[in-house]
Design an enzyme around this catalytic site. Structure first.
Site, PDB file in Angstrom:
ATOM      1  N   GLU A 175       1.122 -11.944  -3.213  1.00 38.18           N
ATOM      2  CA  GLU A 175      -0.343 -12.102  -3.155  1.00 38.18           C
ATOM      3  C   GLU A 175      -1.020 -11.702  -4.473  1.00 38.18           C
ATOM      4  O   GLU A 175      -2.209 -11.928  -4.648  1.00 38.18           O
ATOM      5  CB  GLU A 175      -0.918 -11.305  -1.967  1.00 38.18           C
ATOM      6  N   CYS A 227       6.146  -5.286   0.491  1.00 37.18           N
ATOM      7  CA  CYS A 227       6.312  -3.978  -0.134  1.00 37.18           C
ATOM      8  C   CYS A 227       6.235  -2.848   0.916  1.00 37.18           C
ATOM      9  O   CYS A 227       7.174  -2.671   1.673  1.00 37.18           O
ATOM     10  CB  CYS A 227       5.306  -3.828  -1.269  1.00 37.18           C
ATOM     11  N   HIS A 274       5.090  -8.385  -4.407  1.00 34.44           N
ATOM     12  CA  HIS A 274       3.756  -8.803  -3.965  1.00 34.44           C
ATOM     13  C   HIS A 274       3.452 -10.244  -4.364  1.00 34.44           C
ATOM     14  O   HIS A 274       2.886 -10.469  -5.438  1.00 34.44           O
ATOM     15  CB  HIS A 274       2.686  -7.913  -4.626  1.00 34.44           C
ATOM     16  N   GLY A 331       0.865  -1.171   0.000  1.00 36.60           N
ATOM     17  CA  GLY A 331       0.000   0.000   0.000  1.00 36.60           C
ATOM     18  C   GLY A 331       0.899   1.217   0.000  1.00 36.60           C
ATOM     19  O   GLY A 331       1.844   1.287  -0.778  1.00 36.60           O
ATOM     20  N   GLU A 332       0.690   2.106   0.912  1.00 34.06           N
ATOM     21  CA  GLU A 332       1.575   3.266   1.031  1.00 34.06           C
ATOM     22  C   GLU A 332       2.013   3.338   2.488  1.00 34.06           C
ATOM     23  O   GLU A 332       1.188   3.516   3.381  1.00 34.06           O
ATOM     24  CB  GLU A 332       0.863   4.532   0.573  1.00 34.06           C
ATOM     25  N   SER A 333       3.321   3.195   2.689  1.00 31.40           N
ATOM     26  CA  SER A 333       3.816   2.994   4.050  1.00 31.40           C
ATOM     27  C   SER A 333       3.519   4.170   4.982  1.00 31.40           C
ATOM     28  O   SER A 333       3.139   3.971   6.140  1.00 31.40           O
ATOM     29  CB  SER A 333       5.310   2.690   4.018  1.00 31.40           C
ATOM     30  N   ILE A 344       5.549  -3.356  -7.488  1.00 28.23           N
ATOM     31  CA  ILE A 344       4.762  -2.144  -7.749  1.00 28.23           C
ATOM     32  C   ILE A 344       5.361  -1.001  -6.925  1.00 28.23           C
ATOM     33  O   ILE A 344       5.270  -1.009  -5.691  1.00 28.23           O
ATOM     34  CB  ILE A 344       3.277  -2.336  -7.370  1.00 28.23           C
ATOM     35  N   ARG A 345       5.974  -0.071  -7.584  1.00 30.46           N
ATOM     36  CA  ARG A 345       6.669   1.031  -6.901  1.00 30.46           C
ATOM     37  C   ARG A 345       7.407   0.493  -5.665  1.00 30.46           C
ATOM     38  O   ARG A 345       7.266   0.987  -4.554  1.00 30.46           O
ATOM     39  CB  ARG A 345       5.680   2.146  -6.535  1.00 30.46           C
TER      40      ARG A 345
HETATM   41  N1  GLN Z   1       5.900   2.838  -2.641  1.00 33.90           N
HETATM   42  C1  GLN Z   1       5.061   2.379  -1.587  1.00 33.90           C
HETATM   43  C2  GLN Z   1       5.505   2.952  -0.248  1.00 33.90           C
HETATM   44  O1  GLN Z   1       6.356   3.733  -0.230  1.00 33.90           O
HETATM   45  C3  GLN Z   1       5.040   0.880  -1.521  1.00 33.90           C
HETATM   46  C4  GLN Z   1       4.360   0.344  -2.742  1.00 33.90           C
HETATM   47  C5  GLN Z   1       3.644  -0.932  -2.511  1.00 33.90           C
HETATM   48  O2  GLN Z   1       3.367  -1.348  -1.387  1.00 33.90           O
HETATM   49  N2  GLN Z   1       3.226  -1.519  -3.601  1.00 33.90           N
HETATM   50  O3  GLN Z   1       4.960   2.630   0.771  1.00 33.90           O
END
Ligand code: GLN
Length: 191
Positions: free
Chosen positions: A171, A79, A169, A47-49, A133-134
């Site tokens: 999952e 991630c 990921h 997600g986004e940390s 993913i990113r």
């Molecule tokens: N770039 C996201 C972050 O900084 C992590 C990306 C992800 O969980 N797919 O949290």
């Protein structure tokens, strides 16, 4: 065996589906009282940390989760979850849970090239699909950390005791082997 999945934000439903496919019960952790339920492991999804961290603090869940991990509750961070566990995030000043002795780099592959798929080996098992993913990667590790996967000379999966983290990921694939690996950690922690 029951696994709690942090479900504040990000890719949590996909983890529940993987566990279901392995016949492992899970429940979503959305608020503080969900942490009262007994659990044999916890998943911190992608997600986004920073968003996840802020929600954890606002909902008064951060300290409880950190303490459980310090006390040995098996944890699997994917991630953003890896970033939450890292002792240091190189290009980010805010410390998170910090229980894993790794230095991670956030958005390490650059924003545009950040998403890709590959196949590599994980803990000696060949041909495991990885979805990035990113994603972050791990720049360096402490002496108690085991490297489980490397892609293009970058460390992308690590284990330290009962803590497992992947920059990618699992999952988002159909391959259950990494979740199986985590469940194995959880089983050994109980016995
Ligand atoms: N770039 C996201 C972050 O900084 C992590 C990306 C992800 O969980 N797919 O949290």
């Amino acid at each position: 065996m029951k696994i709690g999945i942090l479900a504040l934000q990000g890719a949590f439903i996909e983890h529940a589906k993987m566990l279901q496919a392995l016949n492992v019960d899970s429940f979503e952790i959305r608020q503080k009282k969900d942490l009262d339920q007994p659990m044999d492991g916890i998943i911190l999804p992608g997600g986004e940390s920073t968003t996840m961290y802020k929600l954890l603090v606002d909902l008064e869940m951060f300290d409880i989760i950190k303490e459980k991990i310090i006390n040995g509750l098996p944890v699997f961070g994917t991630c953003a979850g890896l970033l939450l566990l890292a002792k240091t995030v190189h290009n980010h000043s805010n410390p998170y849970i910090q229980t894993m002795d790794i230095v991670a780099r956030k958005n390490a592959y650059g924003r545009q090239l950040g998403s890709f798929r590959t196949v590599s080996s994980f803990a000696g098992k060949a041909n495991v699909p990885f979805v990035f993913i990113r994603a972050p990667y791990v720049e360096s590790i402490g002496k108690d950390v085991e490297v489980l996967a490397v892609v293009d000379d970058k460390i992308v999966a690590v284990r330290q005791g009962n803590q497992l983290a992947t920059a990618f990921h699992p999952e988002l694939t159909k391959d259950l082997s990494i979740h199986e690996y985590f469940i194995d950690i959880c089983k050994k922690a109980i016995s």
